[in-house]
Design a protein around this motif. Structure first.
Motif, PDB file in Angstrom:
ATOM      1  N   UNK A   1       0.837  -1.194   0.000  1.00  0.00           N
ATOM      2  CA  UNK A   1       0.000   0.000   0.000  1.00  0.00           C
ATOM      3  C   UNK A   1       0.878   1.252   0.000  1.00  0.00           C
ATOM      4  N   UNK A   2       0.546   2.228  -0.866  1.00  0.00           N
ATOM      5  CA  UNK A   2       1.310   3.465  -0.909  1.00  0.00           C
ATOM      6  C   UNK A   2       1.053   4.292   0.347  1.00  0.00           C
ATOM      7  N   UNK A 102      13.955   6.730   1.815  1.00  0.00           N
ATOM      8  CA  UNK A 102      12.509   6.596   1.969  1.00  0.00           C
ATOM      9  C   UNK A 102      12.055   5.237   1.440  1.00  0.00           C
ATOM     10  N   UNK A 103      11.238   4.516   2.202  1.00  0.00           N
ATOM     11  CA  UNK A 103      10.739   3.218   1.719  1.00  0.00           C
ATOM     12  C   UNK A 103      10.069   3.345   0.352  1.00  0.00           C
ATOM     13  N   UNK A 104      10.141   2.287  -0.430  1.00  0.00           N
ATOM     14  CA  UNK A 104       9.662   2.331  -1.813  1.00  0.00           C
ATOM     15  C   UNK A 104       8.185   2.680  -1.923  1.00  0.00           C
ATOM     16  N   UNK A 105       7.393   2.273  -0.946  1.00  0.00           N
ATOM     17  CA  UNK A 105       5.958   2.518  -1.032  1.00  0.00           C
ATOM     18  C   UNK A 105       5.558   3.880  -0.465  1.00  0.00           C
ATOM     19  N   UNK A 106       6.541   4.660   0.029  1.00  0.00           N
ATOM     20  CA  UNK A 106       6.254   5.994   0.548  1.00  0.00           C
ATOM     21  C   UNK A 106       6.402   7.024  -0.574  1.00  0.00           C
ATOM     22  N   UNK A 107       5.558   8.047  -0.566  1.00  0.00           N
ATOM     23  CA  UNK A 107       5.705   9.144  -1.522  1.00  0.00           C
ATOM     24  C   UNK A 107       5.346  10.461  -0.829  1.00  0.00           C
TER      25      UNK A 107
END
Length: 313
Positions: A1-2, A102-107
């Motif tokens: 999940x983003x 930053x974790x891949x699913x974080x934006x």
């Protein structure tokens, strides 16, 4: 999940904690879903969780830049299962530290910079690199503690020297807030048949081109630049640009554009030329994607400008 991240930047006591506190007290924003707050510095003002709109907020502290790892942030997510993250960033840490880990699913859905108008001159003089680092990518700059009678032009120019995109807001000492309405006409005519870029305007033109490439697609431009080319003697394409200094000598970087077309002058690396060319936005290896590509119309040898390194001042 983003995972959406709200990134709050600025130096110590700039108002980040207060803004996060007030945001979490607002029931229209804090609707009860789990929220993770990561605090990377501790100032005089502290969070008061008892005033939040719900008991759904988890707060984690990170004291050293080396501790802010991908693994740590992922562990916070697994521990608290948040629906969003609010990150209060340490003003002394460069932003690349966070973005690279930053974790891949974080934006980052919004990046906000908070500046104390009463101390900004000191920080801008003594910690210019950190200031520029935050100004380059933020979407909104909030100057707080602005005296009611203060002429904000100086604050406006401080931001616009680095970013033309950021929204600027002024929070005055009487509690009112105004958004910046000062217009900044470009020092060149983008609608002219040939956009003439003066030597002193290269840095601002390059920044505007980088931020809004689409509006230059199909335009013809004329400017002076220095050549950089690869080792393949059969490759007629080359780069042309200038060394640009944003804040200090340590950050001087060559900012060039791909140029293709005829190379009748057989220009070499470090040659100065005056070029007239048509701009198209297309993919090129130099850009690792799309970027402005020049098709040469006219190329002439030239003398270096009076100030070889382009600046915003």
């Amino acid at each position: 999940m983003e995972m959406p991240v709200y990134l709050f930047t600025g130096f110590l006591e700039a108002g980040k904690t207060k803004c996060i506190q007030e945001t979490l007290e607002d029931s229209q924003f804090n609707t009860g879903e789990p929220i993770l707050v990561i605090c990377c510095e501790e100032g005089v003002e502290e969070f008061d969780p008892t005033s939040f709109a719900g008991s759904n907020v988890a707060i984690e502290f990170v004291e050293e830049p080396g501790d802010l790892t991908t693994e740590l942030m992922e562990s916070f997510e697994k521990k608290h299962h948040p629906k969003m993250v609010m990150l209060e960033y340490n003003g002394m840490w460069m932003l690349d530290l966070f973005y690279s880990r930053m974790p891949e699913n974080w934006f980052v859905c919004q990046e906000m910079l908070f500046i104390d108008a009463t101390t900004v001159k000191t920080y801008n003089t003594n910690m210019r690199t950190q200031m520029v680092d935050k100004l380059q990518s933020c979407e909104i700059v909030i100057f707080n503690r602005v005296p009611v009678d203060k002429d904000v032009m100086e604050l406006h120019q401080m931001v616009r020297a680095i970013s033309r995109r950021a929204t600027i807001a002024y929070e005055y000492t009487d509690g009112t807030m105004n958004y910046d309405q000062i217009e900044d006409p470009l020092p060149f005519d983008i609608n002219a048949p040939v956009i003439e870029i003066k030597d002193n305007d290269y840095a601002e033109w390059y920044r505007d081109l980088s931020e809004e490439m689409e509006k230059y697609d199909g335009k013809t431009v004329s400017f002076k630049g220095m050549v950089a080319r690869g080792n393949n003697p059969f490759d007629k394409s080359f780069a042309v640009g200038r060394h640009v200094m944003v804040c200090c000598a340590e950050d001087i970087t060559y900012r060039g554009l791909v140029c293709k077309g005829t190379d009748q002058l057989k220009v070499k690396t470090r040659d100065w030329i005056h070029i007239t060319a048509k701009i198209t936005i297309e993919s090129h290896d130099l850009y690792d994607g799309e970027g402005p590509v020049l098709t040469a119309i006219k190329v002439e040898k030239a003398e270096p400008p009076e100030q070889p390194v382009a600046t915003f001042y």
